[in-house]
Design a protein around this motif. Sequence first.
Motif, PDB file in Angstrom:
ATOM      1  N   ASP A  46     -29.758  15.454  29.869  1.00  0.00           N
ATOM      2  CA  ASP A  46     -29.799  15.205  31.315  1.00  0.00           C
ATOM      3  C   ASP A  46     -31.191  15.620  31.784  1.00  0.00           C
ATOM      4  O   ASP A  46     -31.495  16.811  31.899  1.00  0.00           O
ATOM      5  N   GLN A  48     -32.655  15.749  34.474  1.00  0.00           N
ATOM      6  CA  GLN A  48     -32.789  16.521  35.712  1.00  0.00           C
ATOM      7  C   GLN A  48     -32.307  17.967  35.533  1.00  0.00           C
ATOM      8  O   GLN A  48     -32.374  18.759  36.471  1.00  0.00           O
ATOM      9  N   ARG A  49     -31.862  18.307  34.316  1.00  0.00           N
ATOM     10  CA  ARG A  49     -31.301  19.643  34.103  1.00  0.00           C
ATOM     11  C   ARG A  49     -31.860  20.284  32.832  1.00  0.00           C
ATOM     12  O   ARG A  49     -31.152  20.941  32.081  1.00  0.00           O
ATOM     13  N   ASN A 227     -27.789  28.090  36.154  1.00  0.00           N
ATOM     14  CA  ASN A 227     -26.752  27.355  36.895  1.00  0.00           C
ATOM     15  C   ASN A 227     -27.205  27.048  38.319  1.00  0.00           C
ATOM     16  O   ASN A 227     -26.899  25.988  38.888  1.00  0.00           O
ATOM     17  N   LYS A 231     -28.474  22.709  38.948  1.00  0.00           N
ATOM     18  CA  LYS A 231     -27.211  22.188  39.447  1.00  0.00           C
ATOM     19  C   LYS A 231     -27.117  20.680  39.258  1.00  0.00           C
ATOM     20  O   LYS A 231     -28.125  19.965  39.400  1.00  0.00           O
ATOM     21  N   LYS A 232     -25.921  20.227  38.947  1.00  0.00           N
ATOM     22  CA  LYS A 232     -25.705  18.786  38.865  1.00  0.00           C
ATOM     23  C   LYS A 232     -25.723  18.188  40.271  1.00  0.00           C
ATOM     24  O   LYS A 232     -25.226  18.786  41.211  1.00  0.00           O
ATOM     25  N   SER A 233     -26.300  17.023  40.378  1.00  0.00           N
ATOM     26  CA  SER A 233     -26.305  16.353  41.668  1.00  0.00           C
ATOM     27  C   SER A 233     -24.901  15.910  42.014  1.00  0.00           C
ATOM     28  O   SER A 233     -24.137  15.467  41.125  1.00  0.00           O
TER      29      SER A 233
END
Length: 234
Positions: A46, A48-49, A227, A231-233
Amino acid sequence: MVDVKAPPLGYDDAILANAELWKRPADISATLTALENKPEWATHIDHQRIGAVGFFLGGTSVLSLVGGSIEKEKFIRSCDEIDKGMDCAWFQKFDVDLRKIDLTGLDQKHRDTRIKGAVVIDPELTESLSDQSLSNVSVPIRVINLGTTETISKALDASNLARKIPTSSYSLIENASQYSAFSICKPKGAFILKEEGAGDEICVSDTKIGREKIHNQMVSLIAEALNQYLKKSP
């Protein structure tokens, strides 16, 4: 999670140690690129993470990846006071003069925009980092020191670093020491170290509290920070 290990350096390899300042961050970026280029891994990334965590010189490498730059002149002066650099006594023993060795690799930039958040624990050489580069860091960073303001060595005190990075937060694990990040020693570990003349501090520094307990504290702080930063969008 991917663990990028530092190359093993022997006791007589002091002259090679400084190249780790530019080789380690380059290795981390190269590892990430290799994973992206492997179809069996790429689908699990991912972008973005992506976060980075580093201890000691690994923490310095992570700081390079988020935009920190080591100033050559500051680094050269880092061993003018023997207790301001972790490896200064080692360099002195093997006649490594920072003013005479090739440090052109320090001119390399290692900013990797794929990294979206970071945690650094007892990073080294923080006083050698450019103030301007630190002020331009834009990703969130948790800076963690092991010990108290009275017990942290000058070489590892990162409180000033945290003040220079606008996106950072600073934490202390006050019941820890600089050795608390090491693995739990085997039963004969302290004896073997003492026999070899290395001193047994690596093994005995946390006997009252328990190193496992301190490890759990570190894990909690690291997990909390990542965390929060990754964070997940919705």
